[in-house]
Scaffold this motif. Structure first.
Motif, PDB file in Angstrom:
ATOM      1  N   LYS A   1     -22.697 -34.425 -27.781  1.00 20.65           N
ATOM      2  CA  LYS A   1     -21.453 -34.167 -28.493  1.00 20.65           C
ATOM      3  C   LYS A   1     -20.663 -35.461 -28.634  1.00 20.65           C
ATOM      4  CE  LYS A   1     -20.979 -29.263 -27.400  1.00 20.65           C
ATOM      5  NZ  LYS A   1     -20.113 -28.213 -26.820  1.00 20.65           N
TER       6      LYS A   1
ATOM      7  N   THR B   1     -17.024 -37.026 -29.600  1.00 20.14           N
ATOM      8  CA  THR B   1     -15.604 -36.708 -29.741  1.00 20.14           C
ATOM      9  C   THR B   1     -14.976 -37.597 -30.814  1.00 20.14           C
ATOM     10  OG1 THR B   1     -15.463 -36.086 -27.407  1.00 20.14           O
ATOM     11  CG2 THR B   1     -13.391 -36.572 -28.550  1.00 20.14           C
TER      12      THR B   1
ATOM     13  N   THR C   1     -12.337 -39.747 -32.276  1.00 17.31           N
ATOM     14  CA  THR C   1     -11.275 -40.567 -31.681  1.00 17.31           C
ATOM     15  C   THR C   1     -10.221 -40.920 -32.732  1.00 17.31           C
ATOM     16  OG1 THR C   1     -12.431 -42.622 -32.196  1.00 17.31           O
ATOM     17  CG2 THR C   1     -12.981 -41.550 -30.090  1.00 17.31           C
TER      18      THR C   1
ATOM     19  N   ARG D   1      -8.576 -35.458 -34.739  1.00 18.67           N
ATOM     20  CA  ARG D   1      -8.649 -36.078 -33.422  1.00 18.67           C
ATOM     21  C   ARG D   1      -8.979 -35.039 -32.354  1.00 18.67           C
ATOM     22  NH1 ARG D   1      -4.308 -39.532 -35.404  1.00 18.67           N
ATOM     23  NH2 ARG D   1      -2.898 -37.768 -35.075  1.00 18.67           N
ATOM     24  N   GLY D   2      -9.928 -35.404 -31.501  1.00 13.54           N
ATOM     25  CA  GLY D   2     -10.246 -34.562 -30.349  1.00 13.54           C
ATOM     26  C   GLY D   2     -11.336 -33.540 -30.588  1.00 13.54           C
ATOM     27  N   GLU D   3     -11.641 -33.237 -31.842  1.00 12.71           N
ATOM     28  CA  GLU D   3     -12.715 -32.261 -32.063  1.00 12.71           C
ATOM     29  C   GLU D   3     -14.075 -32.893 -31.786  1.00 12.71           C
ATOM     30  OE1 GLU D   3     -12.746 -30.792 -36.013  1.00 12.71           O
ATOM     31  OE2 GLU D   3     -13.251 -32.696 -36.945  1.00 12.71           O
ATOM     32  N   LYS D   4     -15.057 -32.042 -31.589  1.00 11.97           N
ATOM     33  CA  LYS D   4     -16.381 -32.528 -31.201  1.00 11.97           C
ATOM     34  C   LYS D   4     -17.417 -32.158 -32.262  1.00 11.97           C
ATOM     35  CE  LYS D   4     -15.396 -32.262 -26.245  1.00 11.97           C
ATOM     36  NZ  LYS D   4     -15.268 -33.717 -26.082  1.00 11.97           N
TER      37      LYS D   4
ATOM     38  N   TRP E   1     -20.131 -44.600 -31.913  1.00 12.99           N
ATOM     39  CA  TRP E   1     -20.611 -43.814 -30.759  1.00 12.99           C
ATOM     40  C   TRP E   1     -21.884 -44.427 -30.170  1.00 12.99           C
ATOM     41  CZ3 TRP E   1     -25.279 -40.867 -31.213  1.00 12.99           C
ATOM     42  CH2 TRP E   1     -25.615 -40.154 -30.048  1.00 12.99           C
TER      43      TRP E   1
END
Length: 417
Positions: free
Chosen positions: A109, A111, A113, A135-138, A163
């Motif tokens: 996963k 994230t 940023t 922001r913050g979703e995966k 990533w």
């Protein structure tokens, strides 16, 4: 005893005759026969007149058969030019080397940023292709790759390489190393998206990228899927699925001002054993209409000009053998090797044969190989080459002595290895 010159000379002659008979006879009768002389022939190549496919006159284009490393057809400029979204294919290939993912698996996963969200906002303002993120979703690795390959999402391309490599700059360094390692030294990336005019490459290198992607099962599987619903029910439009009615498998279709319209694809030509899959790259096309007409012309000419041919013909002499005593025969193929005319265009024929003095008709005396030896046909002797008999041996002491010396020298060299 008185010295008598006449008697001495007679004895000397007698000794020479006796020694001559004692040496000459065994050498000529027992020494190995000299090897036949071999002349490699150049029979007509049935693929020599194969017509290449029709490629666009504008821009740059190249076609490579999957499994080969050099294009069999090129057109337009050979210079490195901007490659637009083909850069995202590089990003996907380099990333999956760094972060392997099995076919059908979701993977790690990722994230989203603040820099990922900021890239989405910036690209959207510029009118570049994007897919929404927050922001913050995966997202899974599979989903990000879907967004990059199917949707040509620029913000997801940056997210993917950040990533995998920590930063876009670190990715650029890794990607250029990867390109050089894989033989694409004329291609250089300056970003992950291809929006930069400094991300450049040749059509030949781009076609090679299509070969590599077709051989990468996970990425090929992703491109084989229809538009897929992603996280939070956001779908991705498949930007590559064009010309499927012509049997074309799209890998990347994109446009930028520096690059023009660029299209990377594969297509399988022919059927059965003669079928060959090719990877094509059309770069710097002036517009989508020109691209469409170019693909149509290519597809039509592909079917016409990729007919199977015998790259090794049956019952054809590839070597002519001549013995010192006059006997002659050919090394002849017993069967044919058939390939698509396109693929055969980049395959050279190599002949190897063994040294021998006598052999019976039909004996294997060598091989004809295509390319790097992926196909091989035995060469068989068309007629027997027999021992010439005692008369020839006795009347030809010089080649017999030479053959004896060579056999002894050869034996010494072999023993020293």
């Amino acid at each position: 005893m008185d010295f008598r010159p006449g008697r001495f000379i007679g004895i000397l002659i007698g000794v020479v005759v006796i020694l001559g008979i004692g040496v000459y006879g065994p050498v000529t009768l027992l020494a190995p026969l000299p090897a036949v002389h071999a002349e490699v022939l150049s029979p007509a190549n049935p693929a020599a007149d194969a017509k290449p496919p029709t490629l666009p006159a504008e821009g740059a284009s190249a076609v490579i058969a999957v499994g080969e490393t050099k294009p069999f057809a090129v057109a337009g400029t050979a210079d490195a030019v901007p490659i637009a979204g083909i850069a995202k294919v590089i990003a996907a290939l380099v990333t999956i080397d760094e972060k392997p993912l099995a076919v059908g698996k979701a993977g790690d996963k990722i994230t989203i940023t603040t820099p990922d969200y900021a890239a989405y906002i910036d690209y959207s303002k510029e009118g570049a292709r994007t897919l929404p993120v927050f922001r913050g979703e995966k997202w899974t690795e599979q989903q990000v790759l879907q967004a990059v390959l199917l949707g040509s999402s620029n913000n997801h391309a940056d997210t993917l390489v950040r990533w995998a490599f920590g930063s876009v700059d670190a990715y650029v360094e890794a990607a250029n190393t990867w390109l050089a390692k894989n033989g694409m030294k004329s291609t250089t990336v300056a970003d992950a998206t291809g929006l930069s005019g400094d991300t450049v490459g040749t059509a030949s290198d781009a076609a090679m990228l299509g070969v590599l992607l077709s051989e990468q099962p996970t990425l090929h599987d992703i491109l084989s899927q229809p538009a897929t619903a992603l996280v939070n029910a956001r779908g991705v439009e498949n930007t590559t699925d064009f010309f499927s009615d012509l049997g074309v498998f799209g890998i990347s279709r994109s446009f930028t001002d520096p690059a023009g319209v660029c299209y990377l694809f594969t297509k399988t030509i022919g059927e059965g054993d003669a079928a060959v899959t090719v990877s094509g790259a059309f770069i710097r096309q002036p517009d989508y209409e020109t691209l469409a007409s170019g693909i149509e012309a290519f597809a039509a000419s592909a079917e016409e000009s990729a007919a199977p041919v015998d790259v090794i013909a049956k019952s054809t002499a590839y070597v002519h053998f001549r013995a010192p005593w006059g006997a002659q025969a050919d090394g002849v193929t017993g069967k044919a090797v058939t390939r698509s005319a396109w693929k055969s265009g980049s395959s050279s024929t190599k002949v190897d044969f063994e040294d021998f003095s006598t052999k019976s008709e039909g004996a294997v005396v060598g091989h004809v190989r295509v390319g790097d030896g992926d196909a091989s046909v035995a060469l068989k002797l068309s007629k027997p080459i027999r021992d010439p008999g005692l008369g020839w041996r006795l009347m030809n002491p010089i080649p017999m002595v030479q053959s004896l010396i060579e056999s002894q020298t050869s034996g010494t060299e072999t023993a020293e290895k």
